[in-house]
Design a protein around this motif. Structure first.
Motif, PDB file in Angstrom:
ATOM      1  N   ASP A 253       0.845  -1.187   0.000  1.00 34.47           N
ATOM      2  CA  ASP A 253       0.000   0.000   0.000  1.00 34.47           C
ATOM      3  C   ASP A 253       0.883   1.239   0.000  1.00 34.47           C
ATOM      4  OD1 ASP A 253      -2.686  -0.164  -0.336  1.00 34.47           O
ATOM      5  OD2 ASP A 253      -3.203  -0.163   1.784  1.00 34.47           O
ATOM      6  N   VAL A 254       0.435   2.275  -0.714  1.00 28.41           N
ATOM      7  CA  VAL A 254       1.142   3.549  -0.718  1.00 28.41           C
ATOM      8  C   VAL A 254       0.290   4.568   0.008  1.00 28.41           C
ATOM      9  CG1 VAL A 254       2.099   5.403  -2.127  1.00 28.41           C
ATOM     10  CG2 VAL A 254       2.323   3.021  -2.879  1.00 28.41           C
ATOM     11  N   GLU A 255       0.834   5.138   1.073  1.00 29.03           N
ATOM     12  CA  GLU A 255       0.156   6.179   1.841  1.00 29.03           C
ATOM     13  C   GLU A 255       1.101   7.372   1.944  1.00 29.03           C
ATOM     14  OE1 GLU A 255      -0.970   4.525   5.553  1.00 29.03           O
ATOM     15  OE2 GLU A 255      -2.281   2.980   4.690  1.00 29.03           O
ATOM     16  N   GLY A 256       0.848   8.390   1.117  1.00 26.95           N
ATOM     17  CA  GLY A 256       1.748   9.539   1.072  1.00 26.95           C
ATOM     18  C   GLY A 256       3.081   9.124   0.500  1.00 26.95           C
ATOM     19  N   SER A 257       4.140   9.311   1.268  1.00 22.55           N
ATOM     20  CA  SER A 257       5.479   8.926   0.814  1.00 22.55           C
ATOM     21  C   SER A 257       5.908   7.573   1.373  1.00 22.55           C
ATOM     22  CB  SER A 257       6.499   9.994   1.249  1.00 22.55           C
ATOM     23  OG  SER A 257       6.495  10.129   2.672  1.00 22.55           O
ATOM     24  N   THR A 258       4.987   6.870   2.031  1.00 28.48           N
ATOM     25  CA  THR A 258       5.310   5.599   2.679  1.00 28.48           C
ATOM     26  C   THR A 258       4.718   4.428   1.904  1.00 28.48           C
ATOM     27  OG1 THR A 258       5.303   6.671   4.848  1.00 28.48           O
ATOM     28  CG2 THR A 258       5.160   4.260   4.803  1.00 28.48           C
ATOM     29  N   THR A 259       5.534   3.426   1.660  1.00 22.35           N
ATOM     30  CA  THR A 259       5.092   2.182   1.032  1.00 22.35           C
ATOM     31  C   THR A 259       5.297   1.050   2.024  1.00 22.35           C
ATOM     32  OG1 THR A 259       5.720   2.968  -1.174  1.00 22.35           O
ATOM     33  CG2 THR A 259       5.383   0.604  -0.909  1.00 22.35           C
ATOM     34  N   CYS A 260       4.217   0.344   2.340  1.00 19.25           N
ATOM     35  CA  CYS A 260       4.326  -0.726   3.338  1.00 19.25           C
ATOM     36  C   CYS A 260       3.610  -1.980   2.848  1.00 19.25           C
ATOM     37  CB  CYS A 260       3.758  -0.281   4.683  1.00 19.25           C
ATOM     38  SG  CYS A 260       2.010   0.135   4.634  1.00 19.25           S
ATOM     39  N   LEU A 261       4.134  -3.132   3.267  1.00 17.72           N
ATOM     40  CA  LEU A 261       3.518  -4.408   2.927  1.00 17.72           C
ATOM     41  C   LEU A 261       2.217  -4.552   3.708  1.00 17.72           C
ATOM     42  CD1 LEU A 261       3.636  -7.183   1.531  1.00 17.72           C
ATOM     43  CD2 LEU A 261       4.957  -8.005   3.500  1.00 17.72           C
ATOM     44  N   LYS A 262       1.106  -4.778   2.987  1.00 15.75           N
ATOM     45  CA  LYS A 262      -0.194  -4.861   3.645  1.00 15.75           C
ATOM     46  C   LYS A 262      -0.758  -6.282   3.643  1.00 15.75           C
ATOM     47  CE  LYS A 262      -4.881  -2.921   3.601  1.00 15.75           C
ATOM     48  NZ  LYS A 262      -5.838  -2.025   2.876  1.00 15.75           N
ATOM     49  N   LYS A 263      -0.794  -6.914   2.495  1.00 13.94           N
ATOM     50  CA  LYS A 263      -1.358  -8.270   2.384  1.00 13.94           C
ATOM     51  C   LYS A 263      -0.459  -9.141   1.526  1.00 13.94           C
ATOM     52  CE  LYS A 263      -5.357  -7.317   4.408  1.00 13.94           C
ATOM     53  NZ  LYS A 263      -6.574  -7.092   3.616  1.00 13.94           N
ATOM     54  N   CYS A 264      -0.645 -10.437   1.653  1.00 12.57           N
ATOM     55  CA  CYS A 264       0.025 -11.403   0.789  1.00 12.57           C
ATOM     56  C   CYS A 264      -1.001 -12.381   0.234  1.00 12.57           C
ATOM     57  CB  CYS A 264       1.099 -12.183   1.551  1.00 12.57           C
ATOM     58  SG  CYS A 264       2.629 -11.274   1.812  1.00 12.57           S
ATOM     59  N   ILE A 265      -0.704 -12.906  -0.921  1.00 14.05           N
ATOM     60  CA  ILE A 265      -1.517 -13.964  -1.516  1.00 14.05           C
ATOM     61  C   ILE A 265      -0.627 -15.177  -1.689  1.00 14.05           C
ATOM     62  CG2 ILE A 265      -2.902 -14.690  -3.496  1.00 14.05           C
ATOM     63  CD1 ILE A 265      -3.364 -11.676  -4.066  1.00 14.05           C
ATOM     64  N   ALA A 266      -1.013 -16.285  -1.087  1.00 14.63           N
ATOM     65  CA  ALA A 266      -0.277 -17.536  -1.246  1.00 14.63           C
ATOM     66  C   ALA A 266      -0.841 -18.306  -2.433  1.00 14.63           C
ATOM     67  CB  ALA A 266      -0.384 -18.382   0.023  1.00 14.63           C
ATOM     68  N   GLU A 267       0.041 -18.963  -3.144  1.00 10.04           N
ATOM     69  CA  GLU A 267      -0.343 -19.789  -4.292  1.00 10.04           C
ATOM     70  C   GLU A 267       0.317 -21.150  -4.096  1.00 10.04           C
ATOM     71  OE1 GLU A 267      -0.829 -18.074  -8.545  1.00 10.04           O
ATOM     72  OE2 GLU A 267       1.202 -18.880  -8.439  1.00 10.04           O
ATOM     73  N   VAL A 268      -0.461 -22.119  -3.636  1.00  7.61           N
ATOM     74  CA  VAL A 268       0.054 -23.440  -3.293  1.00  7.61           C
ATOM     75  C   VAL A 268      -0.342 -24.430  -4.378  1.00  7.61           C
ATOM     76  CG1 VAL A 268       0.084 -25.269  -1.556  1.00  7.61           C
ATOM     77  CG2 VAL A 268      -0.191 -22.881  -0.841  1.00  7.61           C
ATOM     78  N   THR A 269       0.648 -25.163  -4.899  1.00  2.00           N
ATOM     79  CA  THR A 269       0.408 -26.151  -5.955  1.00  2.00           C
ATOM     80  C   THR A 269       0.885 -27.512  -5.469  1.00  2.00           C
ATOM     81  OG1 THR A 269       0.811 -24.437  -7.618  1.00  2.00           O
ATOM     82  CG2 THR A 269       0.794 -26.714  -8.379  1.00  2.00           C
ATOM     83  N   ASN A 270       0.041 -28.539  -5.636  1.00  2.41           N
ATOM     84  CA  ASN A 270       0.428 -29.859  -5.140  1.00  2.41           C
ATOM     85  C   ASN A 270       1.077 -30.707  -6.236  1.00  2.41           C
ATOM     86  OD1 ASN A 270      -1.812 -30.656  -6.657  1.00  2.41           O
ATOM     87  ND2 ASN A 270      -3.061 -31.185  -4.902  1.00  2.41           N
ATOM     88  N   THR A 271       1.775 -31.748  -5.786  1.00  2.00           N
ATOM     89  CA  THR A 271       2.505 -32.660  -6.663  1.00  2.00           C
ATOM     90  C   THR A 271       1.976 -34.068  -6.462  1.00  2.00           C
ATOM     91  OG1 THR A 271       4.487 -31.288  -6.403  1.00  2.00           O
ATOM     92  CG2 THR A 271       4.816 -33.506  -7.252  1.00  2.00           C
ATOM     93  N   PRO A 272       1.720 -34.827  -7.529  1.00  2.00           N
ATOM     94  CA  PRO A 272       1.956 -34.508  -8.939  1.00  2.00           C
ATOM     95  C   PRO A 272       0.741 -33.941  -9.671  1.00  2.00           C
ATOM     96  CG  PRO A 272       1.377 -36.810  -8.745  1.00  2.00           C
ATOM     97  CD  PRO A 272       1.305 -36.247  -7.347  1.00  2.00           C
ATOM     98  N   TRP A 273      -0.360 -33.704  -8.961  1.00  2.78           N
ATOM     99  CA  TRP A 273      -1.615 -33.395  -9.630  1.00  2.78           C
ATOM    100  C   TRP A 273      -1.625 -32.022 -10.304  1.00  2.78           C
ATOM    101  CZ3 TRP A 273      -1.272 -34.975  -4.479  1.00  2.78           C
ATOM    102  CH2 TRP A 273      -1.560 -36.331  -4.257  1.00  2.78           C
TER     103      TRP A 273
END
Length: 301
Positions: free
Chosen positions: A121-141
Motif C-alpha cells: 500500500d502507498v500512503e503519502g510517501s510511505t510504502t508498506c507491505l499490507k497483504k500477501c496472496i499464497a499460491e500453493v500447488t500440489n505434486t503430482p496433480w
C-alpha cells in the motif's frame, strides 16, 4: 493408473528438459534470438527450504533453493499462469506495487509448491507491505489454491491436499517478512490429533543479479525440487506413514468444507488492519477469506 500417469510424466519431462538443456548454450551464441532477462524487474534470492515432521514419526530434511522476486508492474515478460498485478491488487485491496516470489520454469518444466504475492500500500510517501496472496500447488496433480493472508501472522484452514501423507484436517499458521536483503517464510501445521506436528520454512538472501543469466541461474531448479518431493515421499512410505487418499474420491465437497472451517477459526487475522499501532480484526463472519482453486491438470483430472 495414477502410477502409470506419473511414470509417463517423468519420462516425458526428462526427454523435453534434456533436449532444451542442449539448446541453452545457443542463448550466449545468439542472444538476439532469445528474450532478454528482465534484470531491472527481478531480484534473485538463494537460500534453504527446511521441513520437519514430528509425529507420528520424525522426519526432516532441507535443500538449497533459488527464487525470483519479480516486480509484476515492471516485468516485460510477466510469468505465465500467475496473477497479474491488477488482479492481485483487486484481491488484496491495495494500491501499491505487487511482487511475485516464485521459482520460474526451467527447460520446459515448472515445479512450484509455493509462490507468494507481496501486495503493498502507498500512503503519502510511505510504502508498506499490507497483504500477501499464497499460491500453493500440489505434486503430482498440479492442483492449485490461492488465498489471501496477513503476512504478520495468519491462521488458515488447510484448503488443498498437498501431501498423500497428510489428511485435510488441521490449519496452516503462515507468516513472512517483507523481502529485503533477506527474506523468511514460516509455515506450521496444527492438527486436532497430532498438534503442532509439521513445520516448513524458507530462509534466503538476496544476491547480486547484474551479471547473472536467469536461464542458467535457475537451470533444473524445478527438477531438483521435484526430486526432493518424490524422494522424501518414498522415505515416508518406507517409514510406514499412513497413505491418505485424495479427498476428491471420498469427499468431493472438501473445498467447501475448508471454507467453512476457515470461517470458524476464532483467531483468523486475514483481514487485520493497523490503527494507532494496534491490530484490530474484522469479524470473519462478515466476510469470508478469499480462496480460489484450480483443478488437476491432464492427465490427473
Amino acid at each position: 493408473m495414477e502410477l502409470l500417469y506419473l511414470l509417463c510424466s517423468i519420462i516425458s519431462t526428462a526427454l523435453i528438459s534434456f533436449t532444451l538443456s542442449l539448446l541453452l548454450p545457443f542463448r550466449r551464441l545468439f542472444p538476439q534470438f532469445t528474450a532478454g532477462d528482465s534484470t531491472n524487474s527481478t531480484a534473485l534470492y538463494e537460500g534453504t527450504v527446511w521441513h520437519e515432521r514430528r509425529r507420528p514419526v520424525h522426519h526432516s530434511f532441507k535443500y538449497s533453493v533459488r527464487y525470483a522476486f519479480i516486480d509484476l508492474d515492471l516485468a516485460l515478460h510477466p510469468p505465465p499462469d500467475h496473477l497479474s498485478p491488477k488482479q492481485a491488487r483487486d484481491i488484496a485491496q491495495t494500491n501499491g506495487p505487487v511482487f511475485l516470489l516464485t521459482i520460474p520454469p526451467s527447460v520446459g518444466y515448472e515445479q512450484n509448491p509455493l509462490s507468494l504475492y507481496y501486495c503493498y500500500d502507498v500512503e503519502g510517501s510511505t510504502t508498506c507491505l499490507k497483504k500477501c496472496i499464497a499460491e500453493v500447488t500440489n505434486t503430482p496433480w498440479g492442483e492449485r489454491v490461492q488465498f489471501l493472508f496477513n503476512p504478520n501472522s495468519d491462521l488458515v484452514a488447510k484448503p488443498l491436499h498437498v501431501s498423500p501423507f497428510m489428511d485435510m484436517l488441521g490449519n496452516w499458521n503462515i507468516k513472512t517478512s517483507a523481502p529485503g536483503d533477506n527474506l523468511v517464510v514460516n509455515i506450521s501445521v496444527n492438527h486436532p490429533k497430532l498438534g503442532d506436528y509439521f513445520t516448513a520454512s524458507l530462509t534466503a538472501n538476496r544476491i547480486s543479479s547484474s551479471s547473472v543469466e536467469h536461464a542458467i541461474f535457475f537451470w533444473l531448479m524445478p527438477h531438483k525440487v521435484a526430486i526432493w518431493i518424490y524422494w522424501h515421499a518414498l522415505k515416508l512410505w518406507w517409514k510406514k506413514v499412513v497413505f491418505v487418499q485424495h479427498p476428491r474420491y471420498e469427499n468431493p465437497s472438501y473445498k467447501k468444507d475448508a471454507t467453512l472451517r476457515d470461517r470458524n477459526l476464532v483467531c483468523c487475522q486475514a483481514f487485520a488492519v493497523n490503527t494507532n499501532n494496534q491490530q484490530q480484526t474484522e469479524q470473519s463472519s462478515q466476510e469470508d477469506r478469499w480462496f480460489r482453486w484450480r483443478d488437476a491438470k491432464w492427465p490427473w483430472c
